[in-house]
Design a protein around this motif. Structure first.
Motif, PDB file in Angstrom:
ATOM      1  N   VAL C  22       0.224 -11.253  -3.747  1.00 53.48           N
ATOM      2  CA  VAL C  22       1.116 -10.102  -2.919  1.00 53.48           C
ATOM      3  C   VAL C  22       1.815 -10.841  -1.759  1.00 53.48           C
ATOM      4  O   VAL C  22       2.781 -10.947  -1.436  1.00 53.48           O
ATOM      5  CB  VAL C  22       0.441  -8.763  -2.651  1.00 53.48           C
ATOM      6  CG1 VAL C  22       1.322  -8.077  -1.804  1.00 53.48           C
ATOM      7  CG2 VAL C  22       0.460  -8.128  -3.941  1.00 53.48           C
ATOM      8  N   ASP C  23       0.735 -11.670  -1.128  1.00 52.79           N
ATOM      9  CA  ASP C  23       1.242 -12.459   0.423  1.00 52.79           C
ATOM     10  C   ASP C  23       2.277 -13.372  -0.223  1.00 52.79           C
ATOM     11  O   ASP C  23       3.207 -13.473   0.674  1.00 52.79           O
ATOM     12  CB  ASP C  23       0.063 -12.921   0.995  1.00 52.79           C
ATOM     13  CG  ASP C  23      -0.600 -12.063   1.639  1.00 52.79           C
ATOM     14  OD1 ASP C  23      -0.311 -10.976   1.649  1.00 52.79           O
ATOM     15  OD2 ASP C  23      -2.098 -12.478   1.992  1.00 52.79           O
ATOM     16  N   ALA C  24       2.111 -13.932  -1.308  1.00 56.24           N
ATOM     17  CA  ALA C  24       2.901 -15.125  -1.778  1.00 56.24           C
ATOM     18  C   ALA C  24       4.370 -14.725  -2.158  1.00 56.24           C
ATOM     19  O   ALA C  24       5.370 -15.193  -1.653  1.00 56.24           O
ATOM     20  CB  ALA C  24       2.551 -15.871  -2.676  1.00 56.24           C
ATOM     21  N   ARG C  25       4.259 -13.233  -2.601  1.00 51.33           N
ATOM     22  CA  ARG C  25       5.445 -12.685  -3.129  1.00 51.33           C
ATOM     23  C   ARG C  25       6.408 -12.264  -1.808  1.00 51.33           C
ATOM     24  O   ARG C  25       7.666 -12.318  -1.845  1.00 51.33           O
ATOM     25  CB  ARG C  25       5.218 -11.489  -3.927  1.00 51.33           C
ATOM     26  CG  ARG C  25       6.617 -10.791  -4.501  1.00 51.33           C
ATOM     27  CD  ARG C  25       7.400 -11.311  -5.242  1.00 51.33           C
ATOM     28  NE  ARG C  25       8.465 -10.867  -5.681  1.00 51.33           N
ATOM     29  CZ  ARG C  25       9.781 -10.913  -5.305  1.00 51.33           C
ATOM     30  NH1 ARG C  25      10.146 -12.049  -4.146  1.00 51.33           N
ATOM     31  NH2 ARG C  25      10.859 -10.194  -5.618  1.00 51.33           N
ATOM     32  N   MET C  52      14.510  -6.400  -7.138  1.00 51.42           N
ATOM     33  CA  MET C  52      13.364  -6.772  -7.921  1.00 51.42           C
ATOM     34  C   MET C  52      12.145  -6.490  -6.861  1.00 51.42           C
ATOM     35  O   MET C  52      10.985  -6.449  -7.124  1.00 51.42           O
ATOM     36  CB  MET C  52      13.105  -8.049  -8.452  1.00 51.42           C
ATOM     37  CG  MET C  52      13.515  -7.988 -10.005  1.00 51.42           C
ATOM     38  SD  MET C  52      13.032  -9.340 -10.746  1.00 51.42           S
ATOM     39  CE  MET C  52      14.790 -10.301 -11.067  1.00 51.42           C
ATOM     40  N   ASN C  53      12.533  -6.389  -5.539  1.00 49.26           N
ATOM     41  CA  ASN C  53      11.501  -6.185  -4.536  1.00 49.26           C
ATOM     42  C   ASN C  53      11.860  -4.755  -3.914  1.00 49.26           C
ATOM     43  O   ASN C  53      11.573  -4.329  -2.693  1.00 49.26           O
ATOM     44  CB  ASN C  53      11.495  -7.140  -3.523  1.00 49.26           C
ATOM     45  CG  ASN C  53      10.009  -7.453  -3.167  1.00 49.26           C
ATOM     46  OD1 ASN C  53       9.286  -6.722  -3.436  1.00 49.26           O
ATOM     47  ND2 ASN C  53       9.893  -8.682  -2.518  1.00 49.26           N
ATOM     48  N   LEU C  64      14.693   1.090   0.943  1.00 51.63           N
ATOM     49  CA  LEU C  64      13.322   0.363   0.425  1.00 51.63           C
ATOM     50  C   LEU C  64      12.515   1.356  -0.534  1.00 51.63           C
ATOM     51  O   LEU C  64      12.150   2.358   0.116  1.00 51.63           O
ATOM     52  CB  LEU C  64      12.484  -0.194   1.395  1.00 51.63           C
ATOM     53  CG  LEU C  64      11.254  -1.219   0.762  1.00 51.63           C
ATOM     54  CD1 LEU C  64      11.712  -2.114   0.301  1.00 51.63           C
ATOM     55  CD2 LEU C  64      10.584  -1.444   2.273  1.00 51.63           C
ATOM     56  N   ARG C  65      12.320   0.984  -1.777  1.00 48.93           N
ATOM     57  CA  ARG C  65      11.298   1.754  -2.564  1.00 48.93           C
ATOM     58  C   ARG C  65       9.957   1.289  -2.588  1.00 48.93           C
ATOM     59  O   ARG C  65       9.876   0.151  -3.094  1.00 48.93           O
ATOM     60  CB  ARG C  65      11.925   2.067  -3.802  1.00 48.93           C
ATOM     61  CG  ARG C  65      11.429   3.083  -4.791  1.00 48.93           C
ATOM     62  CD  ARG C  65      12.039   3.173  -6.068  1.00 48.93           C
ATOM     63  NE  ARG C  65      13.266   3.944  -6.213  1.00 48.93           N
ATOM     64  CZ  ARG C  65      14.178   3.749  -7.102  1.00 48.93           C
ATOM     65  NH1 ARG C  65      13.821   2.764  -7.957  1.00 48.93           N
ATOM     66  NH2 ARG C  65      15.208   4.714  -6.879  1.00 48.93           N
ATOM     67  N   VAL C  66       9.060   1.899  -2.224  1.00 53.64           N
ATOM     68  CA  VAL C  66       7.888   1.237  -1.939  1.00 53.64           C
ATOM     69  C   VAL C  66       6.785   1.851  -3.131  1.00 53.64           C
ATOM     70  O   VAL C  66       6.775   3.133  -3.384  1.00 53.64           O
ATOM     71  CB  VAL C  66       6.935   1.674  -0.772  1.00 53.64           C
ATOM     72  CG1 VAL C  66       5.702   1.033  -0.774  1.00 53.64           C
ATOM     73  CG2 VAL C  66       7.974   0.937   0.271  1.00 53.64           C
ATOM     74  N   ALA C  67       6.167   1.183  -3.923  1.00 57.44           N
ATOM     75  CA  ALA C  67       5.296   1.727  -5.117  1.00 57.44           C
ATOM     76  C   ALA C  67       4.347   2.279  -4.628  1.00 57.44           C
ATOM     77  O   ALA C  67       3.274   1.642  -3.625  1.00 57.44           O
ATOM     78  CB  ALA C  67       5.073   0.489  -6.022  1.00 57.44           C
ATOM     79  N   VAL C  68       3.780   3.677  -5.237  1.00 54.84           N
ATOM     80  CA  VAL C  68       2.473   3.835  -5.105  1.00 54.84           C
ATOM     81  C   VAL C  68       1.714   3.842  -6.473  1.00 54.84           C
ATOM     82  O   VAL C  68       2.064   4.690  -6.956  1.00 54.84           O
ATOM     83  CB  VAL C  68       2.520   5.413  -4.584  1.00 54.84           C
ATOM     84  CG1 VAL C  68       1.090   5.979  -4.480  1.00 54.84           C
ATOM     85  CG2 VAL C  68       3.128   5.571  -3.128  1.00 54.84           C
ATOM     86  N   PRO C  69       1.161   2.627  -6.768  1.00 55.06           N
ATOM     87  CA  PRO C  69       0.833   2.333  -8.057  1.00 55.06           C
ATOM     88  C   PRO C  69       0.235   3.569  -8.705  1.00 55.06           C
ATOM     89  O   PRO C  69      -0.802   4.121  -8.140  1.00 55.06           O
ATOM     90  CB  PRO C  69       0.139   1.118  -7.922  1.00 55.06           C
ATOM     91  CG  PRO C  69       0.549   0.492  -6.839  1.00 55.06           C
ATOM     92  CD  PRO C  69       0.501   1.756  -5.695  1.00 55.06           C
ATOM     93  N   GLU C 122      -3.001  -3.603   0.866  1.00 58.89           N
ATOM     94  CA  GLU C 122      -2.710  -3.579  -0.489  1.00 58.89           C
ATOM     95  C   GLU C 122      -1.529  -2.603  -1.177  1.00 58.89           C
ATOM     96  O   GLU C 122      -2.054  -2.043  -2.399  1.00 58.89           O
ATOM     97  CB  GLU C 122      -4.241  -3.121  -1.124  1.00 58.89           C
ATOM     98  CG  GLU C 122      -5.375  -3.995  -0.566  1.00 58.89           C
ATOM     99  CD  GLU C 122      -6.709  -3.676  -0.832  1.00 58.89           C
ATOM    100  OE1 GLU C 122      -6.787  -2.732  -1.823  1.00 58.89           O
ATOM    101  OE2 GLU C 122      -7.658  -4.370  -0.365  1.00 58.89           O
ATOM    102  N   MET C 123      -0.487  -2.755  -0.494  1.00 56.13           N
ATOM    103  CA  MET C 123       0.729  -1.941  -1.201  1.00 56.13           C
ATOM    104  C   MET C 123       1.568  -3.101  -1.226  1.00 56.13           C
ATOM    105  O   MET C 123       1.920  -4.078  -0.316  1.00 56.13           O
ATOM    106  CB  MET C 123       1.082  -0.760  -0.320  1.00 56.13           C
ATOM    107  CG  MET C 123       0.040   0.376  -0.366  1.00 56.13           C
ATOM    108  SD  MET C 123       0.522   1.828   0.605  1.00 56.13           S
ATOM    109  CE  MET C 123       1.349   2.747  -0.776  1.00 56.13           C
ATOM    110  N   HIS C 124       2.741  -2.671  -1.929  1.00 53.22           N
ATOM    111  CA  HIS C 124       3.984  -3.793  -2.135  1.00 53.22           C
ATOM    112  C   HIS C 124       5.320  -2.807  -2.546  1.00 53.22           C
ATOM    113  O   HIS C 124       4.999  -1.513  -2.993  1.00 53.22           O
ATOM    114  CB  HIS C 124       3.672  -4.731  -3.055  1.00 53.22           C
ATOM    115  CG  HIS C 124       3.280  -4.103  -4.480  1.00 53.22           C
ATOM    116  ND1 HIS C 124       4.078  -3.726  -5.399  1.00 53.22           N
ATOM    117  CD2 HIS C 124       2.017  -4.345  -5.125  1.00 53.22           C
ATOM    118  CE1 HIS C 124       3.548  -3.339  -6.405  1.00 53.22           C
ATOM    119  NE2 HIS C 124       2.272  -3.948  -6.178  1.00 53.22           N
ATOM    120  N   ALA C 125       6.096  -3.560  -2.914  1.00 52.44           N
ATOM    121  CA  ALA C 125       7.480  -2.974  -3.509  1.00 52.44           C
ATOM    122  C   ALA C 125       8.036  -3.780  -4.854  1.00 52.44           C
ATOM    123  O   ALA C 125       9.097  -3.585  -4.921  1.00 52.44           O
ATOM    124  CB  ALA C 125       8.628  -2.893  -2.343  1.00 52.44           C
TER     125      ALA C 125
END
Ligand code: HEM
Ligand code: SF4
Lengths: 114, 173, 561
Positions: C22-25, C52-53, C64-69, C122-125
């Motif tokens: 995730v950091d690399a992304r 895609m992000n 910005l759309r953030v995922a809540v997996p 530990e979250m991402h988009a």
């Protein structure tokens, strides 16, 4: 060239700033501002397209994106887009008066009201 | 057009067969798919140096019987967002175990270089719009992949957990 | 004195591998933004990359759309979502129908910083937009619901990892949405997804999956068809890979409105499509199968149930309060759900206050729910597909306290699943694609139905509103659906009836000519009044509609015109 007749519509040039994404309008001295009240009002499409052509240079310079013309009319002296979509875009969401452009200090007049 | 292989520009030994040219007795020639049967019929079975150029709307399964005799397959990107060639490459490499060169052509971007490598592409016909470095660094801008069986080069994959092992529970930084 | 401790819920946690990934992304995205700004890549090239992000450009700003997996988050994560709303947005966010949160006022130059902040918890988009495999969604009650067969979230996490930056499937013909349910009662709308997965158990108690393909909403709504009744869990990823490969290779790309997998399934026919997938599935080498089992075991261990207390299911205090207090009784009936463990209850926080904006949450509300979750729900929170939040594991004996606190926060409107629990997309107030506003319509309707007693009399009724045919507000599958259109520069609203996204999924039918902005709320009232007049004892709206069809509603709305 078209004749500039009385019933010819008026336009402003709008775009979005690349860095902030904000809605911006083109002023008479070719700057971009957030409030539509300071936009240059262009009589007839032809004049509009000339100004748009100039404005698009700022797209190539990656300052703004998606420049286009918006049809406006005068309402109690203020310049306002004719179509509801453009009114909301210029003035802010109708459901959050506190977030309207006016509340953010960018515009002087009313929130969209149709 | 410049060609990148193994992260370096290489001399391109291949040429494309043009309309009206005969494939007979040529070598290091890439023929359009429509003329593959003709070329194969003309060529002795042990003659090497034949390739085929495949449009991206074609089922590459039709190449399966001929892969033995082919040294290169070129795949196409009419636009960078049209990702069919990723699956064509994967099918050739993974399902058919094609061992020859798979070359991408068309308007793909450096940002797609890593995914292309992972899908099985190993040769890139590029324009001179981007310098070599710009391609090469994209091989591992994200230096890890969840797709173990796509991983290429130095990409990290997750080591398998021991059966029944309790996962470590890191704390938020 | 209680010291406030933040419990760590049992949910998937990043290991070093996930964190590096995730950091690399994020670093990659930061670099893409820099290249957009220095002109190395054009806006046309940058757009799919930012999408895609999760970064859109909407009517007023970037969004910005953030995922809540799969809808699961810890209170700590929710607090960070609140911090982001304050620091980078205007103090609020919007829960979406696919278990994401959207921020409406984002700056491009700050986006990578936001992603860094998200990554720290530990979250991402990643893949919350774009023509790739989107955030996998599931039942908001997963791991808690009394009616579920097993917790579907380990499989969701498996799919999340499998689909993240998939080298082969990141440039699909169109977006691709997967939903998973572990319960026969579908709270995840799996039949209106590109792929829906329904868990089943065989006689030996082994888990397998029914695979449904080709559902979707948008301008051509369709209910998914079952292409596999039973897929062994070990075959899940190879099978999904086969579906994706067929779609990527032969899904239409000539017309973006025909590019979803539903059109492919429809044009090929379900049988031919299924045969193509089976062929691909049979031919592709399957060395990944064994991998799945190990991987799934690793992931599953993170979702171990919390340390349940052994509690009485029957709590006299609660029963007494129920009898004594109608407000509490209504809240209990609508806003809570049965838990699988005795003495626990699933509690929903309603983000649908009367006259409010459906799904909007202020940073203050987010922090308040996070605090409640710490105190009462093992620090765990869920986002529901109806744009509310859920505390999955509340002790039944704490319900009165929790109710009181939710009331103070304005999150105890007793309307979950009722007409006040409106699903609405942002519509023309925010969305660049909209043809009409949807929020003001939702506000007007919920104001007219402010009387909670009336809502309870009406009973289960899903009212969904979209601001254009893209159907983000699920209007096609609302029992009552409202679609905003533009008619000669004016906002106009069409009513559909009879849709459902549950296990009995169906697409609603347009009732007749639409209504102007001033008349739409009144028209909905007429529909509801008609239902009340013609329903049989205990019959829900959807069943009345299915029994009688559109006729009585048409009659009431259009007779005399
Ligand atoms: C504001 C920016 C948004 C944009 C530009 C947008 C765009 C779209 C588009 C174009 C479609 C149609 C896809 C198709 O038919 O192929 C769609 C579908 C959908 N969107 Fe959105 N959307 C936005 C916000 C939302 C929000 C806020 C939600 C949730 C409340 C949402 C949830 C959905 C869902 C559930 C669908 C239908 C499912 C399907 O894809 O078939 N979207 N969106
Ligand atoms: S349904 Fe239309 S108006 Fe509503 S969010 Fe989706 S694209 Fe926008």
């Amino acid at each position: 060239m078209n004749d500039v007749t009385e019933d010819c519509s008026e336009y402003v040039v709008t775009a979005n700033e690349v860095l902030s994404g904000d809605t911006v309008f083109r002023t008479p001295d070719e700057k971009w501002v957030r409030g539509i009240d300071d936009a240059a009002v262009l009589k007839c499409e032809d004049t509009g397209f000339v100004a748009l052509g100039e404005a698009q240079k700022d797209e190539h310079a990656n300052i703004v994106m998606g420049a286009y013309l918006v049809e406006v009319s005068r309402e109690s002296g203020a310049v306002r887009p004719v179509h509801i979509r453009e009114r909301i875009r210029a003035l802010g969401p109708t459901v959050r008066a506190d977030l309207a452009q006016v509340a953010q200090g960018f515009s002087t007049s009313e929130v969209v009201d149709q | 057009m410049p060609v990148i292989e193994n992260n370096a520009f290489v001399d391109d030994a291949w040429s494309h067969l043009h309309d009206g040219d005969s494939a007979t007795d040529r070598s290091m020639i890439i023929v359009p798919l429509a003329r593959l049967d003709e070329a194969l019929a003309d060529w002795p079975a042990d003659h090497r140096g034949l390739g085929v150029d495949v449009p991206n709307d074609v089922d590459v399964e039709q190449l399966t019987p001929h892969l033995e005799r082919l040294d290169i397959v070129t795949l196409n990107f009419p636009g960078f967002a049209d990702g069919r060639a990723f699956s064509q490459a994967r099918s050739l490499r993974h399902t058919d175990h094609f061992g020859g060169t798979i070359r991408a052509r068309g308007s793909f971007l450096p940002d797609q270089y890593g995914f292309l490598l992972q899908s099985g592409v190993d040769s890139f016909e590029v324009s001179d719009r981007f310098p070599l470095d710009e391609w090469v660094r994209h091989a591992d801008t994200v230096p890890a992949t969840y797709q173990r069986d796509y991983a290429t080069g130095g990409l990290a994959t997750r080591p398998f957990a021991e059966a029944g092992a309790r996962p470590d529970r890191p704390h938020y930084g | 004195m209680n010291v406030h401790v933040t419990p760590e819920p049992n949910m998937y946690r990043y290991d070093e591998f996930d964190r590096n990934f995730v950091d690399a992304r994020v670093a990659q995205f930061r670099d893409q933004v820099a290249r957009r700004l220095d002109g190395t890549i054009t806006e046309d090239e940058f757009k799919p990359m930012r999408l895609m992000n999760g970064l859109y450009h909407q009517l007023h700003a970037y969004m910005l759309r953030v995922a809540v997996p799969y809808g699961t988050m810890s209170s700590r994560q929710l607090n960070v979502l609140a911090d982001i709303a304050d620091k980078y947005d205007r103090g609020y966010g919007h829960w979406t129908t696919r278990q994401n949160i959207q921020y409406n006022w984002i700056k491009l130059e700050e986006t990578a910083d936001i992603l860094d902040r998200l990554a720290s918890v530990e979250m991402h988009a990643i893949q919350t937009s774009g023509n790739c495999i989107r955030n996998t969604t599931t039942d908001a009650y997963a791991g808690a619901a009394a009616d579920e067969l097993a917790d579907p979230r380990p499989v969701c996490e498996l799919i999340r990892q499998w689909s993240s930056l998939h080298p082969e499937f990141s440039y699909l013909p169109r977006k691709f949405k997967i939903a998973v349910t572990g319960s026969p009662n579908d709270r995840a709308a799996v039949r209106v997804h590109d792929i829906g997965l329904r868990m089943h158990l065989n006689e030996k108690g082994e888990r397998g999956w029914e695979v449904l393909v080709g559902g979707g909403q948008g301008r051509t709504p369709m209910v998914a068809v079952t292409v596999r009744d039973w897929l062994a869990e070990a075959d899940l990823l190879p099978y999904l890979t086969a579906v994706m490969r067929v779609y990527n290779l032969i899904g239409r790309r000539d017309n973006k409105y025909k590019a979803r997998i539903k059109i492919l399934v429809h044009e090929m026919g379900a049988e031919a499509f299924s045969a193509a997938v089976e062929k691909e599935f049979a031919e592709a080498p399957k060395e990944t199968i064994e991998v799945d089992a190990r991987e799934l075991a690793r992931i599953t261990s993170y979702f171990a149930p919390p340390a349940w207390e052994s509690l009485a299911a029957f709590v006299p205090e609660i029963e007494e309060k129920k009898l004594a207090d109608r407000g509490f009784r209504q809240w209990l009936a609508a806003n809570t759900a049965a838990h699988k463990v005795p003495g626990y209850t699933i509690v929903n926080a309603s983000f649908k206050p009367t006259g409010g904006i459906p799904g909007d949450a202020t940073s203050g509300q987010m922090r308040a729910v996070a605090k409640l979750a710490d105190e009462y729900s093992f620090g765990e929170v869920r986002v529901t597909h109806a744009q509310n939040l859920t505390m999955p594991h509340v002790r039944t004996k704490d319900l009165i306290e929790v109710w009181d606190k939710l009331k103070e926060l304005g999150l105890a409107e007793a309307n979950i699943g009722l007409i006040g629990d409106i699903i609405s997309c942002p519509g023309l107030d925010y969305c660049a694609l909209a043809t009409a506003r949807s929020i003001p319509v939702a506000q007007e309707i919920s104001t007219r139905f402010a009387d909670i007693k009336k809502q309870h009399d009406v009973g289960p009724l899903k009212l969904n509103i979209s601001g254009c045919i893209n159907a983000c507000g699920h209007h096609h599958v609302g029992h009552i659906g409202i679609l905003g259109v533009d008619k000669k520069g004016k906002e106009f609203y069409q009513i559909t009836l009879g849709g459902s996204s549950a296990e009995n999924a169906s697409i609603g039918k347009i009732l007749g000519p639409g209504f102007g902005a001033d008349d739409i709320a009144g028209a909905v009232e007429t529909v509801v009044d008609t239902y009340l007049a013609v329903r049989e004892q205990g019959e829900e709206f959807l069943h009345t509609y299915r029994r009688l069809g559109a006729a009585p509603f048409k009659e009431a709305l259009y007779a005399g015109n």
